[in-house]
Scaffold this active site. Structure first.
Site, PDB file in Angstrom:
ATOM      1  N   GLY A 205      -1.316  -4.774   6.575  1.00 38.61           N
ATOM      2  CA  GLY A 205      -0.172  -3.917   6.811  1.00 38.61           C
ATOM      3  C   GLY A 205      -0.598  -2.466   6.989  1.00 38.61           C
ATOM      4  N   SER A 206       0.260  -1.553   6.601  1.00 38.67           N
ATOM      5  CA  SER A 206       0.027  -0.133   6.889  1.00 38.67           C
ATOM      6  C   SER A 206      -1.118   0.493   6.106  1.00 38.67           C
ATOM      7  CB  SER A 206       1.315   0.659   6.659  1.00 38.67           C
ATOM      8  OG  SER A 206       2.260   0.367   7.667  1.00 38.67           O
TER       9      SER A 206
END
Length: 469
Positions: A205-206
């Site tokens: 993810g981020s």
């Protein structure tokens, strides 16, 4: 003819004894070898402070003389593994030669002084950090993992996988009971025997925006205050798919600074950066952090993967830590640790030193660089951006520690398998003189800044408070 048969017989005996002996030694049907493995005490496994987390005691009855005991039960299972009639796992497996005493230096010492037993391993694990990580995951109640390490050395301070299991369940010599225990644990849908910290990789993810940000800085085209294109909606190249920021929110005025986009973890600007830089630049940067490489700590670690052969739309998603990007929780920690150590990622390790039964140290781990992930100046600028994440308005305020600057990156990783996003977090503290980096992944946990960040905060505080005493 008889001479030929005799020659064939001798050749076969030689092969079995000299070349194929290891296979027979490991065969569970070999009762003599099994008895030998439990005939003398294995070496202890200790924490950094000397606390015993695995030891051997005299067996009370039966043909086996010693049995393994794990005083803290499931708390350290991801690290120690277990040693039993049915097999061996974790550090028990990775360092079996030392612990069993079959390693040449340990064996020679035993022959010279007449003692029997294996070497003692002192690990890098910090008791307070491990406890905070375990309790944090148990409090949430979802599968996940936490890893903490010293950025300056690579020493692993905590390694927790949840749900865990009690290694003491495996120390019985009652084969029927052992069979029931093993079948139950292997059938458990929570997969407690899996060390999620190093044996499984996930979409980061981020948190991967640390790497995308590093690649942007390395290109010379971006600085923390460079305006970036951040539309509310971005059409992925060559597709009819539109990318939006979390919650559909805009990212500033549409051309915020890179620093601001990082603080709010905006998707569209980082996707555009990925498109502009291209997959080769992102892959090269990821590999500088250790993606696409093998590693052991000493247990083997699953590969963290940055994919090959992507189109521009897939590259845009990979810049956000999606598409086919995969990272172990250890790698998620290593991303922060590399930034914390001004661009030099140290080789992660679990074993601090090895001691003979008489206490003499025969091996001690010397910290060593593993990767030069980014230039020191770029690491400093990225660290400044990460500090903004835990300040007011950032996505990681739940990881803030009073009186200490925490550098961080949150992540919410899409998970197609279950439809429930993973909560991800990585960071380090204190930002100006880092002593600990941590990575947290909680399966199906949702927003990293809301669910994973408090667990990381507890681990950071445990280490910092413990070192302050």
């Amino acid at each position: 003819m008889c001479g030929g048969m005799l020659f064939a017989l001798l050749a076969n005996v030689t092969y079995l004894q000299a070349l194929d002996s290891e296979r027979f030694a490991e065969d569970p049907r070999n009762q003599r070898m099994m008895l030998a493995r439990f005939a003398s005490p294995r070496g202890d496994i200790l924490l950094r402070d000397g606390t015993v987390i695995a030891t051997s005691l005299r067996a009370e009855d039966g043909v086996f003389r010693y049995r393994r005991v794990y005083p803290a039960g499931p708390l350290y299972a991801a690290v120690t593994g277990h040693f039993s009639l049915y097999g061996i796992a974790g550090v028990e497996r990775a360092e079996d030669a030392l612990l069993s005493g079959s390693e040449p230096r340990v064996k020679m010492h035993g022959l010279m002084d007449g003692t029997r037993g294996g070497a003692t391993l002192r690990l890098t694990i910090d008791r307070a950090a491990q406890r905070a990580a375990y309790e944090g995951l148990r409090g949430i109640g979802r599968p996940g993992a936490v890893v903490a390490m010293e950025p300056a050395t690579g020493a692993i301070l905590a390694m927790v996988s949840y749900p865990s299991y009690d290694p003491n369940l495996y120390v019985t010599f009652d084969r029927a009971r052992l069979d029931r225990v093993d079948k139950r644990l292997r059938a458990d849908p929570g997969d407690p025997l899996l060390n999620r910290a190093i044996q499984r990789n996930y979409p980061p993810g981020s948190t991967f925006k640390i790497i995308t940000g590093a690649a942007a800085l390395d290109s010379g085209r971006f600085g923390p205050d460079t305006p970036v294109s951040a539309p509310a909606v971005l059409r992925l190249p060559g597709t009819a798919t539109y990318l939006r920021n979390t919650g559909g929110a805009a990212c500033g005025d549409g051309t915020p600074s890179l620093r601001y986009a990082f603080k709010l973890s905006c998707n569209t600007p980082f996707a555009q950066i990925g498109i502009d830089l291209g997959q080769d630049a992102l892959r090269e940067q990821a590999e500088r952090f250790g993606f696409n490489a093998d590693l052991d700590v000493p247990m083997p670690v699953a590969r963290s993967v940055y994919p090959l052969g992507m189109d521009r739309a897939q590259t845009a998603m990979s810049a956000l830590g999606q598409f086919d990007n995969r990272a172990t929780p250890l790698m998620i920690t290593m991303m922060a640790a590399a930034v914390a150590n001004r661009g030099t990622l140290m080789r992660p390790y679990l074993v601090e030193d090895v001691r003979l039964p008489d206490g003499r140290v025969i091996d001690e781990t010397e910290p060593a660089p593993y990767r030069h992930a980014l230039r020191p100046a770029d690491a400093d600028r990225l660290a400044e951006m990460m500090v903004e994440v835990t300040r007011r308005g950032g996505t990681g305020t739940a990881a803030a520690v009073r009186g200490v600057e925490v550098a961080a990156k949150t992540g919410t990783a899409e998970n197609a398998a279950s439809g429930r996003d993973h909560a991800v977090f990585t960071g380090f503290a204190p930002a100006a003189s880092p002593r600990v980096a941590v990575g947290v992944l909680i399966e199906g946990g949702g927003f990293g800044g809301r669910v994973a960040a408090p667990v990381a905060r507890a681990v950071l505080r445990a280490v910092l408070d413990d070192q302050a005493e």
